[in-house]
Design an enzyme around this catalytic site. Structure first.
Site, mmCIF file in Angstrom:
data_model
loop_
_atom_site.group_PDB
_atom_site.id
_atom_site.type_symbol
_atom_site.label_atom_id
_atom_site.label_comp_id
_atom_site.label_asym_id
_atom_site.label_seq_id
_atom_site.Cartn_x
_atom_site.Cartn_y
_atom_site.Cartn_z
ATOM 1 N N MET A 192 76.128 32.804 -27.502
ATOM 2 C CA MET A 192 77.396 32.725 -26.853
ATOM 3 C C MET A 192 77.191 32.570 -25.220
ATOM 4 O O MET A 192 75.867 32.537 -24.730
ATOM 5 C CB MET A 192 77.971 34.148 -27.108
ATOM 6 C CG MET A 192 78.258 34.736 -28.390
ATOM 7 S SD MET A 192 79.655 33.487 -28.892
ATOM 8 C CE MET A 192 79.861 34.393 -30.771
ATOM 9 N N CYS A 193 78.091 31.838 -24.675
ATOM 10 C CA CYS A 193 78.170 31.677 -23.306
ATOM 11 C C CYS A 193 78.031 33.011 -22.450
ATOM 12 O O CYS A 193 78.249 33.934 -23.153
ATOM 13 C CB CYS A 193 79.449 30.886 -22.916
ATOM 14 S SG CYS A 193 79.563 29.341 -24.031
ATOM 15 N N GLN A 194 77.879 32.796 -21.232
ATOM 16 C CA GLN A 194 78.132 33.769 -20.245
ATOM 17 C C GLN A 194 78.865 33.652 -19.201
ATOM 18 O O GLN A 194 79.478 32.693 -18.609
ATOM 19 C CB GLN A 194 76.810 33.969 -19.556
ATOM 20 C CG GLN A 194 75.513 34.315 -20.219
ATOM 21 C CD GLN A 194 75.681 35.807 -20.406
ATOM 22 O OE1 GLN A 194 75.495 36.639 -19.528
ATOM 23 N NE2 GLN A 194 75.435 36.279 -21.719
#
Length: 273
Positions: free
Chosen positions: A1-3
Site C-alpha cells: 500500500m502507499c503512504q
C-alpha cells in the site's frame, strides 16, 4: 500500500522535518518506490510537485526536505503501484478545480473493479483507481451542490456519504483539501498528532533526526500532521477508527459546526515542523 502525509496548520508552515522522515519510506525504510508527490495550498492557488522516482533517491524530494514551501495545508504521497504503471500521470496528489478552488487528493489503498462513469467535468488522465475515485468524489459533490460550495457541515456529510460508497470497492484511506480545511478518511490505517503548546521533543522513526519543537515555535502555534503510520517517537499519535472521516481546520481536528471550522484564517509568522 502507499503512504500518506498531510498537514493542516494555524499559520503558514514548513513540513520539512516530517517530510524528511516520510520520504525515507519511499525506497529506504519502506517498499514504496513507484513515485511520490506533494501539494502546497496558497490562498489563491495550489503548487504541485510529482516525481516518478523513489522519494528516498529523488533530488526533488531532498530539495523539499531542505527548503520546503510554507503553507497551511499540505498533502504528500509516496506510491507503491497497484493500478497503473509508475509515471508522472499516476503520481499523487491529484488536483482539480471545483467551486473556484483547487482541491488536492491523495489515496492509499486498492479499489477493485471501480470504474465509475465519469462523463462530466472531472475525468481521469492516468490509469489509477485513486484518480478515478477523486474524480468520482468531485463529480458527486458538484451534482449535489451545483451552484456553490456548501457549508462545512453539509460538505462533511456529503464527503462521508460518498467515501462510504467508494469504500465498498476496497481500501479507501485518503486526504483531501480545498486549501482551507483538510479531510482525512480511514479505511484501514491512519494516524494524526497535534503539535501545540507545550511542545515536545520528537525523534523521526525513519532516520536519526530529532527536534525540540519548543525552540522553533510560538505559544499560539498549532499544527496537525496526519500519516498512514506515526512518523515520530516522543509524541502522542492518535489512530483513526476504520470508516472514520475527520476534518482539520486551523491546526486541529474539529467537530462539524465548530467555530474552528468557520473562523477566519489565523494570520501570523510562518512556523516550522
Amino acid at each position: 500500500m502507499c503512504q500518506l502525509l498531510g498537514m493542516n496548520s494555524s499559520k503558514p508552515a514548513a513540513l520539512g522535518f516530517s517530510f524528511a522522515g516520510f520520504a525515507q519510506r519511499g525506497g529506504r525504510t519502506g517498499e514504496h518506490k513507484d513515485g511520490w508527490g506533494i501539494a502546497y495550498h496558497d490562498p489563491d492557488r495550489c503548487h504541485l510537485i510529482t516525481d516518478q522516482l523513489a522519494s528516498s533517491d529523488s533530488p526533488l524530494a531532498r530539495q523539499v526536505s531542505q527548503a520546503p514551501q510554507r503553507s497551511r495545508n499540505v498533502l504528500a504521497h509516496i506510491r507503491k503501484a497497484t493500478q497503473g504503471l509508475p509515471s508522472p500521470d499516476n503520481s499523487h496528489p491529484f488536483t482539480r478545480l471545483l467551486w473556484g478552488r483547487t482541491w488536492s487528493f491523495a489515496h492509499n489503498g486498492n479499489l477493485e473493479a471501480f470504474h465509475p462513469l465519469l462523463d462530466g467535468a472531472f475525468r481521469s488522465i492516468g490509469q489509477t483507481d485513486s484518480e478515478r475515485a477523486f474524480c468520482f468524489l468531485l463529480t458527486r459533490l458538484q451534482a449535489r451542490f451545483p451552484a456553490r460550495a456548501p457549508g462545512r457541515a453539509d460538505l462533511f456529510a456529503a464527503i462521508a456519504d460518498i467515501a462510504a460508497s467508494v469504500a465498498r470497492y476496497g481500501s479507501f484511506n485518503f486526504l483531501l483539501s480545498d486549501g482551507e480545511v483538510l479531510f482525512a478518511h480511514c479505511s484501514t490505517h491512519l494516524h494524526y498528532v497535534v503539535r501545540e503548546y507545550p511542545f515536545r521533543r520528537a525523534h523521526l522513526i525513519d532516520c536519526n533526526v530529532a527536534i525540540n519543537f519548543g525552540q522553533h515555535n510560538h505559544l499560539d502555534d498549532r499544527m496537525s500532521v496526519i500519516a498512514t503510520t506515526p512518523l515520530t517517537t516522543g509524541e502522542a499519535w492518535h489512530a483513526f477508527a476504520p470508516g472514520e472521516l475527520k476534518m482539520f481546520a486551523h491546526g486541529a481536528p474539529c467537530a462539524v459546526g465548530d467555530a474552528a471550522a468557520t473562523a477566519p484564517a489565523c494570520m501570523g509568522l510562518a512556523i516550522s515542523y
